[in-house]
Design an enzyme around this catalytic site. Structure first.
Site, mmCIF file in Angstrom:
data_model
loop_
_atom_site.group_PDB
_atom_site.id
_atom_site.type_symbol
_atom_site.label_atom_id
_atom_site.label_comp_id
_atom_site.label_asym_id
_atom_site.label_seq_id
_atom_site.Cartn_x
_atom_site.Cartn_y
_atom_site.Cartn_z
ATOM 1 N N ASN A 104 0.823 -1.198 0.000
ATOM 2 C CA ASN A 104 0.000 0.000 0.000
ATOM 3 C C ASN A 104 0.866 1.261 0.000
ATOM 4 O O ASN A 104 0.975 1.948 -1.017
ATOM 5 C CB ASN A 104 -0.942 -0.029 1.211
ATOM 6 N N ASP A 105 1.511 1.538 1.109
ATOM 7 C CA ASP A 105 2.283 2.776 1.205
ATOM 8 C C ASP A 105 3.411 2.841 0.179
ATOM 9 O O ASP A 105 3.755 3.922 -0.308
ATOM 10 C CB ASP A 105 2.878 2.910 2.610
ATOM 11 N N THR A 106 3.981 1.679 -0.174
ATOM 12 C CA THR A 106 5.132 1.672 -1.077
ATOM 13 C C THR A 106 4.733 1.938 -2.525
ATOM 14 O O THR A 106 5.592 2.033 -3.398
ATOM 15 C CB THR A 106 5.855 0.320 -1.022
#
Lengths: 97, 479
Positions: free
Chosen positions: B400-402
């Site tokens: 997600n964040d990456t």
């Protein structure tokens, strides 16, 4: 006796050694290396053994006991976990070859 | 030569050998080709040192002689208990849970170093010189912080403590606490000369332990790898300092090597995440008002897993961006089965690994290696980021964040500035995700709302199975 400057020399050279070893490491090895260095400071168990064997009171014995217990856990756990991680690198290398 | 002299000669020689084997082992561990043998070399060093230290029995101090048998028995019990518990737990732990296990073992090492310091400080009637006394205090302080801090890190990564704990003026509180604890320690060393009341010494240790908790609680889960690495370096330093107090060069060398290697590793990890270490410790994820997040336009468009699979079967190039969610769902084996199907159909498949995919740098590589994915289709972020615009499909699994484009564009986002995988540049993006939740950093992901993105909802393993079935039935029916 390892006093004063001799101790500083040891610390300095050891610190430099550690820096040089990690210097150019690919990021895929960061986790195994952290785990491996975590294992190496498990040598603290040896110091804890010394402290416990020279204990002269109940307080020292209790603290020393936990010191050895924790240190042994650090060493043994660190070894097993690192070995398992690095084992995978080995097997996947073989498959590729 | 007396038994005592012989014993100490053997001990010294064993420690010298151990120091060499540790350094040589670590050196071997720093290259993928020799890494597996490196840990065994270091392990041999540990074995030699621990076996030799049994000979301490022959050289205990005069005062400890009457307690020798009891102490030796206690030592044996403690060794066996600690060793067998850690051995079994280390063998049993899932690969996905490795980071928190490392944190736990590291905390134990810090605790052992603090215990050595405590034994020295509680030792009645023994006079340490000023310098060893100060070093004992500092080693104990660092070791105790590492113990409680690592335990919190472990509990957070293991999901035993959820969320972060922040209050107004946290940094002021932490700072005050640290100065007070350090001041108490220096009082014990400099003014009381090690003969402080037991309660005061105990208070010092309790203060150090509480500070470790205070320092770690506000730090978000995504930053935890950096923190664990930092505590690893802390423990190394503590061990080195206590080694000086015990006049043990093996502890000094091993501790200081780990202290400096761990510090460098911490800096490298922080760099890979585009975070500075002080940033991690003093200003945390989400600390700067996440309310400012902009409105995200568009909507999430779900798609059937089978359809997505068939679409990839007819693509010419597919890039996979795996994340921690893949590992949690234990879907890496099924994923590789699907990848092999695609490859058989002539699709070019590559894996794109973000530096912090998983929970730590290199963690995802370990997890994929476990599933048998060959090295040559796994690429680091820098090597593959230019290829996304040529890819027909980018599939994000449990990450997600990456892959959040906000890191590039949205200055108010807590993850702004972190390098990301450019999956949004692919013609078609599939995101395999369990639900509509946010990432580990708690940030909304605008990628999910983009026009070229479709969401495949479901458990990653089940999704992979449906994709495999869809592609198989297609090829089967084509005959």
């Amino acid at each position: 006796m390892l006093t004063g400057f001799i101790a500083l020399y040891i610390f300095m050279l050891a610190a430099f050694t550690g820096y040089e070893i990690i210097g150019r490491v690919p990021s895929i090895l960061h986790t195994p290396l952290m785990s491996g260095s975590n294992f190496v400071h498990g040598i603290v168990v040896v110091g804890a053994l010394f402290a416990l064997l020279n204990a002269t009171s109940i307080t020292e014995q209790v603290i020393g006991f936990f010191g050895v217990l924790l240190g042994a856990g650090n060493a043994a756990g660190g070894y097993v976990v690192t070995e398992r991680m690095l084992q995978m690198f080995k097997s996947s290398d073989k498959k590729k070859a | 030569m007396s038994t005592t002299e012989l014993a100490s000669l053997v001990i010294d020689a064993a420690f010298l050998a151990a120091a060499f084997l540790f350094i040589y082992g670590l050196k071997r561990m720093s290259s993928p080709v020799t890494a597996a043998s490196g840990i065994r070399v270091a392990g041999l060093g540990m074995l030699v040192a621990v076996l030799a230290s049994f000979l301490y029995v022959f050289s205990v101090s005069e005062a400890a002689l009457p307690h020798r048998t009891v102490n030796a028995a206690l030592a044996a019990v403690a060794l066996i208990l600690g060793l067998s518990w850690a051995w079994i737990s280390g063998k049993r732990v899932e690969m996905t849970a490795m980071p928190q296990m490392v944190a736990l073992y590291n905390g134990m090492g810090g605790g052992a170093a603090a215990a050595i310091g405590a034994v020295e400080l509680f030792r009645a009637g023994e006079d340490l010189a000023l310098i060893p006394l100060v070093v004992t205090i500092i080693g104990s302080l660092i070791g105790a912080i590492s113990l409680s801090g690592s335990l919190i890190a472990w509990a957070k990564l293991d999901g035993r403590i959820n969320g972060t704990w922040r209050i107004k003026g946290q940094q002021l509180l932490n700072g005050t606490f640290f100065v007070a604890t350090l001041g108490l320690g220096l009082y014990i060393a400099l003014i009381a000369h090690g003969h402080a009341p037991v309660a005061l010494t105990a208070l010092f240790f309790i203060g150090a332990l509480i500070f470790g908790v205070l320092m770690t609680m506000p730090i978000g889960g995504a930053d935890m790898p950096v923190v664990i690495s930092l505590y690893n370096a802390f423990t190394g330093l503590a061990v080195g300092f206590e080694g000086f107090v015990l006049q043990n060069p093996a502890l000094m060398i091993a501790g200081m090597v780990v202290g400096s290697a761990g510090t460098l590793l911490t800096l490298l990890m922080a760099k890979a995440m585009n975070r500075s270490v002080s940033n991690v410790i003093f200003s945390n994820f989400g600390a700067t008002g996440d309310e400012q997040q902009g409105e995200i336009k568009g909507s999430m468009k779900p798609v059937d897993a089978g359809d997505a699979g068939i679409n990839m079967r007819y693509a010419s190039k597919v890039i996979i961006a795996p994340g921690y969610g893949l590992a949690v769902a234990q879907a890496q084996h099924k994923l590789y089965e699907f990848v092999k199907l695609l490859q058989d159909a002539g699709v070019e498949v590559k894996f794109a690994i973000h530096p912090v995919a998983g929970r730590m740098p290199g963690h995802m590589n370990v997890l994929l290696a476990e599933a048998g994915v060959p090295y040559d289709i796994i690429y680091d972020m820098e090597d593959i980021n230019g290829e996304f615009k040529e890819a027909d499909v980018a599939i994000v699994i449990g990450a997600n964040d990456t892959v959040n484009p906000a890191a590039r564009t949205n200055k108010s986002s807590p993850i702004y500035g972190m390098p990301i995988l450019n999956v949004d540049q692919a013609k078609q993006v599939y995101v395999v995700k369990r639900g509509q939740g946010k990432g580990y950093s708690g940030v909304e992901n605008e990628l999910f709302f983009a026009d070229n993105t479709n969401m495949v909802y479901g458990d990653a393993q089940k999704v992979m199975v449906s994709m495999i079935q869809a592609v198989k039935s297609l090829d089967g029916g084509g005959h």
